[in-house]
Design an enzyme around this catalytic site. Structure first.
Site, mmCIF file in Angstrom:
data_model
loop_
_atom_site.group_PDB
_atom_site.id
_atom_site.type_symbol
_atom_site.label_atom_id
_atom_site.label_comp_id
_atom_site.label_asym_id
_atom_site.label_seq_id
_atom_site.Cartn_x
_atom_site.Cartn_y
_atom_site.Cartn_z
ATOM 1 N N LYS A 37 2.905 -15.833 48.705
ATOM 2 C CA LYS A 37 2.995 -14.387 48.657
ATOM 3 C C LYS A 37 1.881 -13.816 47.794
ATOM 4 C CE LYS A 37 7.916 -15.213 48.454
ATOM 5 N NZ LYS A 37 9.044 -15.300 47.503
ATOM 6 N N GLY A 38 1.323 -14.667 46.949
ATOM 7 C CA GLY A 38 0.441 -14.199 45.888
ATOM 8 C C GLY A 38 -0.808 -13.457 46.331
ATOM 9 N N GLU A 93 -6.998 -16.280 49.329
ATOM 10 C CA GLU A 93 -6.117 -16.956 48.356
ATOM 11 C C GLU A 93 -6.097 -16.168 47.047
ATOM 12 O OE1 GLU A 93 -3.847 -18.646 47.479
ATOM 13 O OE2 GLU A 93 -3.847 -20.735 48.060
ATOM 14 N N ASP A 94 -4.993 -16.276 46.323
ATOM 15 C CA ASP A 94 -4.937 -15.620 45.019
ATOM 16 C C ASP A 94 -5.714 -16.412 43.971
ATOM 17 O OD1 ASP A 94 -3.137 -17.757 45.009
ATOM 18 O OD2 ASP A 94 -1.406 -16.578 44.388
ATOM 19 N N ASP A 97 -6.537 -23.612 42.034
ATOM 20 C CA ASP A 97 -6.262 -24.326 40.784
ATOM 21 C C ASP A 97 -6.707 -25.780 40.968
ATOM 22 O OD1 ASP A 97 -5.134 -24.805 38.263
ATOM 23 O OD2 ASP A 97 -3.123 -25.048 39.041
ATOM 24 N N LYS A 125 -9.979 -21.673 38.966
ATOM 25 C CA LYS A 125 -9.937 -22.421 37.700
ATOM 26 C C LYS A 125 -10.617 -23.761 37.948
ATOM 27 C CE LYS A 125 -5.189 -21.301 36.699
ATOM 28 N NZ LYS A 125 -3.910 -21.783 36.172
ATOM 29 N N PHE A 146 -2.576 -19.880 32.331
ATOM 30 C CA PHE A 146 -1.617 -19.485 33.359
ATOM 31 C C PHE A 146 -1.556 -17.958 33.373
ATOM 32 C CE2 PHE A 146 2.231 -18.749 35.686
ATOM 33 C CZ PHE A 146 2.127 -19.705 36.695
ATOM 34 N N VAL A 147 -1.886 -17.381 34.508
ATOM 35 C CA VAL A 147 -1.981 -15.919 34.594
ATOM 36 C C VAL A 147 -0.973 -15.367 35.594
ATOM 37 C CG1 VAL A 147 -4.395 -15.821 33.866
ATOM 38 C CG2 VAL A 147 -3.870 -16.118 36.292
ATOM 39 N N ARG A 159 4.701 -10.171 39.855
ATOM 40 C CA ARG A 159 3.752 -9.951 40.951
ATOM 41 C C ARG A 159 3.314 -8.491 41.026
ATOM 42 N NH1 ARG A 159 3.724 -14.569 44.230
ATOM 43 N NH2 ARG A 159 5.715 -15.611 44.532
HETATM 44 P P1 IMP Z 1 -3.457 -25.535 43.753
HETATM 45 O O1 IMP Z 1 -2.954 -26.224 44.964
HETATM 46 O O2 IMP Z 1 -3.235 -26.334 42.505
HETATM 47 O O3 IMP Z 1 -4.895 -25.075 43.875
HETATM 48 O O4 IMP Z 1 -2.522 -24.299 43.508
HETATM 49 C C1 IMP Z 1 -2.683 -23.077 44.071
HETATM 50 C C2 IMP Z 1 -1.432 -22.275 43.868
HETATM 51 O O5 IMP Z 1 -0.787 -22.527 42.603
HETATM 52 C C3 IMP Z 1 -1.784 -20.817 43.862
HETATM 53 O O6 IMP Z 1 -1.839 -20.291 45.172
HETATM 54 C C4 IMP Z 1 -0.696 -20.233 43.001
HETATM 55 O O7 IMP Z 1 0.445 -19.939 43.796
HETATM 56 C C5 IMP Z 1 -0.325 -21.329 42.025
HETATM 57 N N1 IMP Z 1 -1.013 -21.115 40.732
HETATM 58 C C6 IMP Z 1 -1.986 -21.852 40.181
HETATM 59 N N2 IMP Z 1 -2.378 -21.371 38.995
HETATM 60 C C7 IMP Z 1 -1.620 -20.264 38.777
HETATM 61 C C8 IMP Z 1 -1.568 -19.300 37.704
HETATM 62 O O8 IMP Z 1 -2.286 -19.336 36.689
HETATM 63 N N3 IMP Z 1 -0.639 -18.315 37.859
HETATM 64 C C9 IMP Z 1 0.169 -18.202 38.933
HETATM 65 N N4 IMP Z 1 0.140 -19.080 39.958
HETATM 66 C C10 IMP Z 1 -0.746 -20.105 39.879
#
Ligand code: IMP
Length: 169
Positions: A37-38, A93-94, A97, A125, A146-147, A159
Site C-alpha cells: 500500500k505504501g 515503490e515507496d 531496503d 537505503k 526506519f521511516v 501512512r
Molecule cells: P525490501 O524487500 O527489504 O527492499 O523491503 C521493501 C519493503 O519493506 C518496502 O516496500 C516497505 O514496505 C518495507 N520497508 C522497508 N524499510 C522501511 C521503512 O523504513 N519504513 C517503512 N517500511 C519499510
C-alpha cells in the site's frame, strides 16, 4: 518523531522525477504499477507530473515472514487487473531496503512479456541491500533508519502523515 523529509521537499523532488520520466519516455504510453500500500501517495503524485498518456494498476506482495525474508520469498497478495504484454512499465515503490521485494517483482513482471520495465522508488537505503536491483529513478537516498509517513507505515499506522519522519518507537 524527527522530521526527515518535509512534504514540500517530497513534492518538489517528485515533480523533478515526473519531468525526467516524461522526457525519457516521450512517445510512449507508460503503464504505472504501484506496489500497495505504501507507494500509493507517491504514485498518485508522480503521475500528475508525467505528461504522457499513461495508465495505472496496482499489485500487492507480502513477505512470508521473518524466517524466510532473507531468501526473498514473497507472496503475491493482489495481482494486476490487466495484461502487461508489450507495455512500457514503471514500477512505483515507496522504498527499496534489502531489494528482495523489488527483485521478486521485477522477475515476476518480466516473465509476462512487457516491452520495458523502469523502476521509480521514492526512497532507497543502499546500505541495507542484500541483492542488487536496478532503480532507474530514486527520490532520496537515506541512511539505515526506519521511516514512516507519506504512505510508509509501522504496523499499518502513520501512512497518512504528510511528511516522512524517523520512527523512534
Ligand atoms: P525490501 O524487500 O527489504 O527492499 O523491503 C521493501 C519493503 O519493506 C518496502 O516496500 C516497505 O514496505 C518495507 N520497508 C522497508 N524499510 C522501511 C521503512 O523504513 N519504513 C517503512 N517500511 C519499510
Amino acid at each position: 518523531m524527527k522530521l526527515l523529509l518535509s512534504h514540500d521537499q517530497l513534492s518538489s523532488r517528485i515533480r523533478e522525477m515526473g519531468r525526467e520520466i516524461t522526457k525519457d519516455m516521450a512517445g510512449l504510453e507508460p503503464h504505472v504499477i504501484a506496489v500497495l500500500k505504501g507507494a500509493c501517495p507517491f504514485m498518485t503524485d508522480l503521475c500528475q507530473w508525467i505528461d504522457l498518456p499513461l495508465s495505472m494498476d496496482y499489485i500487492a506482495v507480502s513477505s512470508y515472514g521473518a524466517a524466510t525474508k532473507s531468501s526473498g520469498e514473497v507472496k503475491l497478495s493482489k495481482d494486476l487487473d490487466t495484461s502487461i504484454k508489450d507495455r512500457d512499465l514503471i514500477i512505483a515503490e515507496d522504498i527499496v531496503d534489502t531489494g528482495l521485494t523489488l527483485n521478486y517483482l521485477v522477475n515476476l513482471l518480466k516473465a509476462r512479456g512487457p516491452r520495458s520495465i523502469r523502476v521509480a522508488s521514492l526512497l532507497s537505503k543502499p546500505s541495507r541491500r542484500l541483492i542488487e536491483v536496478k532503480v532507474d529513478y530514486t527520490g532520496f537516498v537515506i541512511d539505515d533508519l526506519f521511516v514512516v509517513g507519506y504512505g510508509l507505515d509501522y504496523n499499518e499506522k502513520y501512512r497518512n502523515l504528510r511528511d516522512i519522519v524517523v520512527f523512534e518507537g
